[in-house]
Write a protein that holds these residues in place. Structure first.
Motif, short mmCIF file in Angstrom:
data_model
loop_
_atom_site.label_atom_id
_atom_site.label_comp_id
_atom_site.label_asym_id
_atom_site.label_seq_id
_atom_site.Cartn_x
_atom_site.Cartn_y
_atom_site.Cartn_z
N ARG A 52 0.84 -1.21 0.00
CA ARG A 52 0.00 0.00 0.00
C ARG A 52 0.87 1.26 0.00
O ARG A 52 0.54 2.26 -0.65
CB ARG A 52 -0.96 -0.01 1.18
N PHE A 53 1.98 1.22 0.73
CA PHE A 53 2.91 2.34 0.76
C PHE A 53 3.47 2.60 -0.64
O PHE A 53 3.49 3.75 -1.11
CB PHE A 53 4.05 2.07 1.75
N TYR A 54 3.92 1.56 -1.33
CA TYR A 54 4.45 1.72 -2.69
C TYR A 54 3.36 2.20 -3.65
O TYR A 54 3.64 2.97 -4.57
CB TYR A 54 5.07 0.42 -3.19
N GLU A 55 2.16 1.77 -3.41
CA GLU A 55 1.04 2.25 -4.23
C GLU A 55 0.81 3.75 -3.98
O GLU A 55 0.64 4.53 -4.91
CB GLU A 55 -0.23 1.47 -3.93
N ALA A 56 0.84 4.15 -2.71
CA ALA A 56 0.65 5.57 -2.37
C ALA A 56 1.76 6.43 -2.95
O ALA A 56 1.52 7.59 -3.32
CB ALA A 56 0.59 5.73 -0.85
N LYS A 57 2.97 5.89 -3.06
CA LYS A 57 4.11 6.61 -3.63
C LYS A 57 4.13 6.52 -5.16
O LYS A 57 5.06 6.99 -5.80
CB LYS A 57 5.43 6.06 -3.07
N GLU A 58 3.09 5.91 -5.72
CA GLU A 58 2.91 5.77 -7.17
C GLU A 58 4.01 4.94 -7.81
O GLU A 58 4.38 5.14 -8.97
CB GLU A 58 2.77 7.13 -7.84
N LEU A 59 4.53 3.99 -7.07
CA LEU A 59 5.50 3.06 -7.62
C LEU A 59 4.80 1.83 -8.19
O LEU A 59 5.32 1.18 -9.09
CB LEU A 59 6.50 2.64 -6.54
N LEU A 60 3.66 1.50 -7.62
CA LEU A 60 2.82 0.40 -8.10
C LEU A 60 1.43 0.94 -8.39
O LEU A 60 0.99 1.89 -7.73
CB LEU A 60 2.71 -0.71 -7.04
N ALA A 61 0.76 0.32 -9.35
CA ALA A 61 -0.60 0.75 -9.69
C ALA A 61 -1.48 -0.47 -9.93
O ALA A 61 -1.81 -0.81 -11.07
CB ALA A 61 -0.58 1.64 -10.93
N PRO A 62 -1.86 -1.15 -8.83
CA PRO A 62 -2.70 -2.34 -9.00
C PRO A 62 -4.08 -1.98 -9.54
O PRO A 62 -4.56 -0.87 -9.37
CB PRO A 62 -2.79 -2.92 -7.59
N VAL A 63 -4.68 -2.96 -10.19
CA VAL A 63 -6.04 -2.81 -10.70
C VAL A 63 -6.97 -2.93 -9.50
O VAL A 63 -6.79 -3.79 -8.63
CB VAL A 63 -6.34 -3.93 -11.73
N ARG A 64 -7.96 -2.06 -9.43
CA ARG A 64 -8.92 -2.09 -8.32
C ARG A 64 -10.22 -2.74 -8.78
O ARG A 64 -10.76 -2.38 -9.81
CB ARG A 64 -9.23 -0.67 -7.84
N GLN A 65 -10.68 -3.68 -7.99
CA GLN A 65 -12.00 -4.27 -8.17
C GLN A 65 -12.71 -4.14 -6.84
O GLN A 65 -12.55 -4.98 -5.96
CB GLN A 65 -11.91 -5.73 -8.61
N ALA A 69 17.40 5.49 -2.89
CA ALA A 69 16.24 6.18 -2.33
C ALA A 69 15.01 5.86 -3.18
O ALA A 69 15.13 5.62 -4.39
CB ALA A 69 16.50 7.69 -2.33
N LEU A 70 13.85 5.87 -2.55
CA LEU A 70 12.62 5.58 -3.29
C LEU A 70 12.42 6.56 -4.45
O LEU A 70 11.93 6.18 -5.51
CB LEU A 70 11.40 5.61 -2.37
N GLU A 71 12.80 7.80 -4.26
CA GLU A 71 12.65 8.80 -5.33
C GLU A 71 13.51 8.43 -6.53
O GLU A 71 13.07 8.55 -7.67
CB GLU A 71 12.98 10.21 -4.83
N ASP A 72 14.72 7.96 -6.29
CA ASP A 72 15.57 7.51 -7.39
C ASP A 72 14.94 6.32 -8.11
O ASP A 72 14.94 6.26 -9.34
CB ASP A 72 16.96 7.13 -6.88
N ILE A 73 14.41 5.40 -7.34
CA ILE A 73 13.76 4.22 -7.92
C ILE A 73 12.57 4.65 -8.77
O ILE A 73 12.37 4.17 -9.89
CB ILE A 73 13.34 3.22 -6.82
N ARG A 74 11.77 5.56 -8.24
CA ARG A 74 10.59 6.04 -8.97
C ARG A 74 11.00 6.68 -10.30
O ARG A 74 10.42 6.43 -11.34
CB ARG A 74 9.78 7.04 -8.14
N GLN A 75 12.05 7.50 -10.26
CA GLN A 75 12.51 8.16 -11.48
C GLN A 75 12.99 7.15 -12.51
O GLN A 75 12.71 7.29 -13.70
CB GLN A 75 13.62 9.17 -11.16
N LEU A 76 13.69 6.12 -12.06
CA LEU A 76 14.15 5.09 -12.98
C LEU A 76 12.97 4.33 -13.59
O LEU A 76 12.96 4.05 -14.79
CB LEU A 76 15.11 4.12 -12.28
N LEU A 77 12.00 4.01 -12.75
CA LEU A 77 10.81 3.32 -13.27
C LEU A 77 10.05 4.22 -14.24
O LEU A 77 9.54 3.74 -15.26
CB LEU A 77 9.90 2.89 -12.11
N ASP A 78 9.99 5.52 -13.95
CA ASP A 78 9.30 6.46 -14.84
C ASP A 78 10.02 6.57 -16.18
O ASP A 78 9.37 6.71 -17.22
CB ASP A 78 9.18 7.84 -14.20
N LEU A 79 11.34 6.51 -16.18
CA LEU A 79 12.08 6.55 -17.44
C LEU A 79 11.69 5.37 -18.33
O LEU A 79 11.55 5.50 -19.53
CB LEU A 79 13.59 6.50 -17.18
N TYR A 80 11.52 4.21 -17.71
CA TYR A 80 11.14 3.02 -18.44
C TYR A 80 9.76 3.20 -19.06
O TYR A 80 9.50 2.82 -20.19
CB TYR A 80 11.17 1.80 -17.52
#
Length: 129
Positions: free
Chosen positions: A19-32, A58-69
């Motif tokens: 849930r924390f990673y979802e709140a940080k917009e690192l994960l985006a699970p489908v909601r049902q 840092a989570l911010e670095d990880i997020r930026q790398l994932l966003d680049l992808y």
């Protein structure tokens, strides 16, 4: 698709972590409704997040790398940025290791010195008796 419980079991994380990673917009699970379902993409991202955390990113670095992808680049920008961050992180870890090795050596020397002093005192005390 995997449920939150299946993700927790597969990756040895807690629901709170997901849930924390979802709140940080690192994960985006489908909601049902109230249910979260994680896709193959989420599983891949979580694997990268956990690896990045293990390496001390840092989570911010990880997020930026994932966003680049996600930007649709054929991964060149992501790979270059990952390489830059990894080199910086490795240099930092090597510095930390060197500092730790130095501290261990110093502490070992102090312990040896203390042991010698205690040994001398016991010898002096035994001789006086």
């Amino acid at each position: 698709m995997m449920t939150i419980r299946e993700m927790c079991d597969a990756f040895d994380v807690t629901p709170r972590t997901l849930r924390f990673y979802e709140a940080k917009e690192l994960l985006a699970p489908v909601r049902q409704g109230q249910k979260r379902l994680f896709t193959r993409r989420d599983r891949g991202r979580l694997k990268l997040i956990l690896r990045g955390k293990r390496f001390g990113f840092a989570l911010e670095d990880i997020r930026q790398l994932l966003d680049l992808y996600e930007a649709g680049d054929p991964n060149d920008a992501q790979l270059r940025r990952t390489q830059e961050l990894a080199k910086e992180r490795l240099a930092h870890m090597i510095r930390q290791r060197d500092e730790l090795e130095s501290a261990i050596s110093d502490l070992s020397s102090h312990l040896e010195c203390a042991a010698r002093l205690l040994g001398q005192r016991q010898h002096v005390c035994s001789a006086a008796e």
